[in-house]
Write a protein that holds these residues in place. Sequence first.
Motif, PDB file in Angstrom:
ATOM      1  N   VAL A 130     -10.134  -6.395   6.819  1.00 59.19           N
ATOM      2  CA  VAL A 130      -9.039  -5.816   7.594  1.00 59.19           C
ATOM      3  C   VAL A 130      -9.603  -5.317   8.913  1.00 59.19           C
ATOM      4  N   ALA A 131      -8.755  -5.266   9.919  1.00 61.59           N
ATOM      5  CA  ALA A 131      -9.205  -4.795  11.234  1.00 61.59           C
ATOM      6  C   ALA A 131      -8.027  -4.236  12.009  1.00 61.59           C
ATOM      7  N   PHE A 132      -8.318  -3.182  12.795  1.00 66.13           N
ATOM      8  CA  PHE A 132      -7.284  -2.537  13.590  1.00 66.13           C
ATOM      9  C   PHE A 132      -7.842  -2.185  14.968  1.00 66.13           C
ATOM     10  N   ALA A 133      -6.998  -1.629  15.788  1.00 63.61           N
ATOM     11  CA  ALA A 133      -7.408  -1.326  17.156  1.00 63.61           C
ATOM     12  C   ALA A 133      -8.357  -0.141  17.221  1.00 63.61           C
ATOM     13  N   ASP A 134      -8.244   0.770  16.233  1.00 69.05           N
ATOM     14  CA  ASP A 134      -9.088   1.959  16.270  1.00 69.05           C
ATOM     15  C   ASP A 134      -9.397   2.407  14.847  1.00 69.05           C
ATOM     16  N   LYS A 135     -10.390   3.295  14.715  1.00 69.30           N
ATOM     17  CA  LYS A 135     -10.832   3.761  13.404  1.00 69.30           C
ATOM     18  C   LYS A 135      -9.765   4.595  12.700  1.00 69.30           C
ATOM     19  N   LYS A 136      -8.997   5.362  13.449  1.00 65.43           N
ATOM     20  CA  LYS A 136      -7.956   6.195  12.859  1.00 65.43           C
ATOM     21  C   LYS A 136      -6.958   5.345  12.086  1.00 65.43           C
ATOM     22  N   THR A 137      -6.534   4.231  12.699  1.00 65.08           N
ATOM     23  CA  THR A 137      -5.569   3.358  12.036  1.00 65.08           C
ATOM     24  C   THR A 137      -6.188   2.682  10.817  1.00 65.08           C
ATOM     25  N   LEU A 138      -7.465   2.307  10.930  1.00 64.69           N
ATOM     26  CA  LEU A 138      -8.166   1.743   9.774  1.00 64.69           C
ATOM     27  C   LEU A 138      -8.199   2.748   8.630  1.00 64.69           C
ATOM     28  N   ASP A 139      -8.541   3.995   8.936  1.00 62.41           N
ATOM     29  CA  ASP A 139      -8.621   5.030   7.897  1.00 62.41           C
ATOM     30  C   ASP A 139      -7.255   5.255   7.251  1.00 62.41           C
ATOM     31  N   GLU A 140      -6.201   5.230   8.052  1.00 61.04           N
ATOM     32  CA  GLU A 140      -4.853   5.394   7.513  1.00 61.04           C
ATOM     33  C   GLU A 140      -4.521   4.250   6.560  1.00 61.04           C
ATOM     34  N   TYR A 141      -4.893   3.054   6.975  1.00 68.40           N
ATOM     35  CA  TYR A 141      -4.630   1.876   6.142  1.00 68.40           C
ATOM     36  C   TYR A 141      -5.393   1.956   4.820  1.00 68.40           C
ATOM     37  N   LEU A 142      -6.683   2.320   4.889  1.00 66.38           N
ATOM     38  CA  LEU A 142      -7.509   2.395   3.679  1.00 66.38           C
ATOM     39  C   LEU A 142      -6.988   3.472   2.735  1.00 66.38           C
ATOM     40  N   LYS A 143      -6.513   4.575   3.312  1.00 67.65           N
ATOM     41  CA  LYS A 143      -5.931   5.636   2.487  1.00 67.65           C
ATOM     42  C   LYS A 143      -4.671   5.134   1.787  1.00 67.65           C
ATOM     43  N   MET A 144      -3.861   4.374   2.533  1.00 73.94           N
ATOM     44  CA  MET A 144      -2.658   3.809   1.952  1.00 73.94           C
ATOM     45  C   MET A 144      -3.007   2.838   0.830  1.00 73.94           C
ATOM     46  N   GLN A 145      -4.083   2.062   1.030  1.00 75.08           N
ATOM     47  CA  GLN A 145      -4.505   1.112   0.009  1.00 75.08           C
ATOM     48  C   GLN A 145      -4.977   1.821  -1.252  1.00 75.08           C
ATOM     49  N   GLU A 146      -5.643   2.957  -1.082  1.00 77.62           N
ATOM     50  CA  GLU A 146      -6.072   3.742  -2.245  1.00 77.62           C
ATOM     51  C   GLU A 146      -4.868   4.202  -3.051  1.00 77.62           C
ATOM     52  N   GLU A 147      -3.855   4.661  -2.331  1.00 74.85           N
ATOM     53  CA  GLU A 147      -2.633   5.099  -3.008  1.00 74.85           C
ATOM     54  C   GLU A 147      -1.943   3.906  -3.666  1.00 74.85           C
ATOM     55  N   ALA A 148      -1.943   2.767  -2.986  1.00 77.30           N
ATOM     56  CA  ALA A 148      -1.327   1.562  -3.548  1.00 77.30           C
ATOM     57  C   ALA A 148      -2.039   1.134  -4.821  1.00 77.30           C
ATOM     58  N   GLU A 149      -3.362   1.291  -4.853  1.00 79.05           N
ATOM     59  CA  GLU A 149      -4.129   0.925  -6.046  1.00 79.05           C
ATOM     60  C   GLU A 149      -3.732   1.802  -7.231  1.00 79.05           C
ATOM     61  N   LYS A 150      -3.501   3.083  -6.959  1.00 74.11           N
ATOM     62  CA  LYS A 150      -3.056   3.984  -8.028  1.00 74.11           C
ATOM     63  C   LYS A 150      -1.684   3.569  -8.545  1.00 74.11           C
ATOM     64  N   ARG A 151      -0.852   3.039  -7.615  1.00 73.20           N
ATOM     65  CA  ARG A 151       0.519   2.677  -7.961  1.00 73.20           C
ATOM     66  C   ARG A 151       0.656   1.214  -8.395  1.00 73.20           C
ATOM     67  N   ASP A 152      -0.434   0.488  -8.464  1.00 74.90           N
ATOM     68  CA  ASP A 152      -0.387  -0.948  -8.791  1.00 74.90           C
ATOM     69  C   ASP A 152       0.528  -1.173  -9.993  1.00 74.90           C
ATOM     70  N   HIS A 153       1.552  -1.990  -9.806  1.00 72.67           N
ATOM     71  CA  HIS A 153       2.542  -2.167 -10.873  1.00 72.67           C
ATOM     72  C   HIS A 153       1.944  -2.806 -12.111  1.00 72.67           C
ATOM     73  N   ARG A 154       0.860  -3.567 -11.953  1.00 73.89           N
ATOM     74  CA  ARG A 154       0.221  -4.176 -13.123  1.00 73.89           C
ATOM     75  C   ARG A 154      -0.417  -3.095 -14.000  1.00 73.89           C
ATOM     76  N   LYS A 155      -1.038  -2.127 -13.353  1.00 76.00           N
ATOM     77  CA  LYS A 155      -1.655  -1.011 -14.072  1.00 76.00           C
ATOM     78  C   LYS A 155      -0.593  -0.111 -14.704  1.00 76.00           C
ATOM     79  N   LEU A 156       0.413   0.274 -13.909  1.00 78.43           N
ATOM     80  CA  LEU A 156       1.468   1.139 -14.418  1.00 78.43           C
ATOM     81  C   LEU A 156       2.309   0.428 -15.482  1.00 78.43           C
TER      82      LEU A 156
END
Length: 608
Positions: A186-212
């Motif tokens: 993944v790549a973004f224009a700046d580190k802040k946006t990358l960090d936001e994306y990675l944080k969102m992905q962490e939350e998405a992993e917790k919510r993964d419908h296959r796991k739940l």
Amino acid sequence: MGGTARNFGSQDNDCVGYFHIIINTKYIDNNIEKIRHSLSHLMSMAILEIYPKAGLGVGPVIENGFYQDYDLPENISEKNFPKLEKRIRQMIKQKIDFVQHNVSFEESLKEYKHDPYKTELTLDLKKAGEKNVSFYKSDWFENLCKGPHVKNTSEINPDAFKLTHLAGAYWRGSEKNKMLTRIYGVAFADKKTLDEYLKMQEEAEKRDHRKLGQELQLFTFSELVGPGLPMFMPNGTILMRQIAAYLENLKVAQGYEFVDIPHLAKTDLYKTSGHWDKFKDDIFHVKGKVDEFILKPMNCPHHATIYSAIPRSYRDLPVRYAEMTKMYRDEQTGELHGLSRVRSITIDDTHIFCRPDQILDEAGRAYKIIKQFYKTFGFPLKIELSVRDPKHPEKYLGDNAIWQKSERTLELLLKTLKLEYTIHEGEAAFYGPKIDFKSQDSLGRTWQLSTIQLDFNLPERFKLEFTDQKGAKTRPVMLHIAVAGSIERFLSIIIEHYAGAFPVWLSPVQVAIIPVGKAHINHSKKLAKELAEENIRVDVYDDNETVGYKIRRASKFKIPYTLVIGDKEMKSSKLHVRVRGKEKLRVVNKKSFFLSIAKTIAEKKRDL
């Protein structure tokens, strides 16, 4: 070479387009795409430094990032990523130029004499009639590629990208070919946006419908049954039925009638409809004792034949057929993904046959259903008008006049309803234009949800008729409507949207009752019976476990309300209610609790 992979998209029916995952649309511009594509090349340079004879497959830009396929001499793991990332950052800081130049087919074949993948791509370009081959040079690396790229790596923020995961990918998407190693980044224009994306992905992993789905006992898969064939447990079946019942209520209120069709059909049906050429590689074939059948990959041809079963007058129109049924597509194993992409697909399908003067009213009725359905789930809708690609008319059924008329009609509908929309060329169904409805979930991911499609072609192919006011035979118009679309896919979205904590009306169990001891079981079961008589789904935890264990179990299953029944509760007319997600107990009169929960369910609210 930058290539395209098969879109991992929706399966609502042949009508519905692809879903997209976007963290922030302001970064999805031409420059960030150049950055992502250039990072794919830098990653290939880092790989070739380690494995000089690695084969290079395709490496396109995708939303949020990029990937590249490799034929490697050994298996690698994500443990290799830090080393690769470090080398890529070093190359970025070297301020490497990306320079495009064209070469002859002979030069390209010579360059890739040891790479069968680039050789095949070169020959494909030659066969397609290209005059030469586009290459990009970055330092020592020469790569067959159309581009575009950054002019210099100084345009790339070395702290705003990350390699994320590995996957296997068959060359050209065919299981007959070799399995390659696909590296995603993944790549973004700046580190802040990358960090936001990675944080969102962490939350998405917790919510993964296959796991739940496993934790909440909603659905399961079995190798014995086959990949891509989900089986729904009682909890998941309740979700399916609640959604189906809600859709049925909304549709019946708008005058829709329900039909039922078989899961099989002869190939002639789909050759007549025009679907055969589009789906013949994704169809399950069934051999009978005499005839050959297929498992239906869509439902509209069946509904068209029901319409044609009896003579129709202009007074009979519109005819509105709705159905919740399964259809089947032989998806590639590597593209199956939980409930998001399956082989047996439960479809919320509607087809309306109407006169041309009824199109706007019928499409407006469909919009009312779509709007109300998604308002219930808290999804605000954005609208796209998907039209054909004017540069490639050969991809679509029907002549130019029909397409122009169809596109103008849908645009008129949107203007009549005073709805904001954007136009997207090339996203139409192969038989007609469509209105697509998209929304963002609680994680900020964008999904395509519903569709309204206008079709002049299928009625023509099936010779559908009605008698007009002058007694002449004329063709009806057909509207294809999907509200939830693929119920499996829709469930995957809402499981992750709610993180498994469904609204009360949808929760498989709405109230859990926990007797403190054996002396409290009969009272608990009596209370459960009273709740059940009010059509409230209830479960009594009467097993020999501690109260704390039972409370944790109710919390694990994300049950909206939990009642603990002990001596005090048995003697009182009030209930001590544990509300999901809240620490403080709520003391409520029993009658008031019954009325309030019934009202919450009826109004489809989230909580009391």
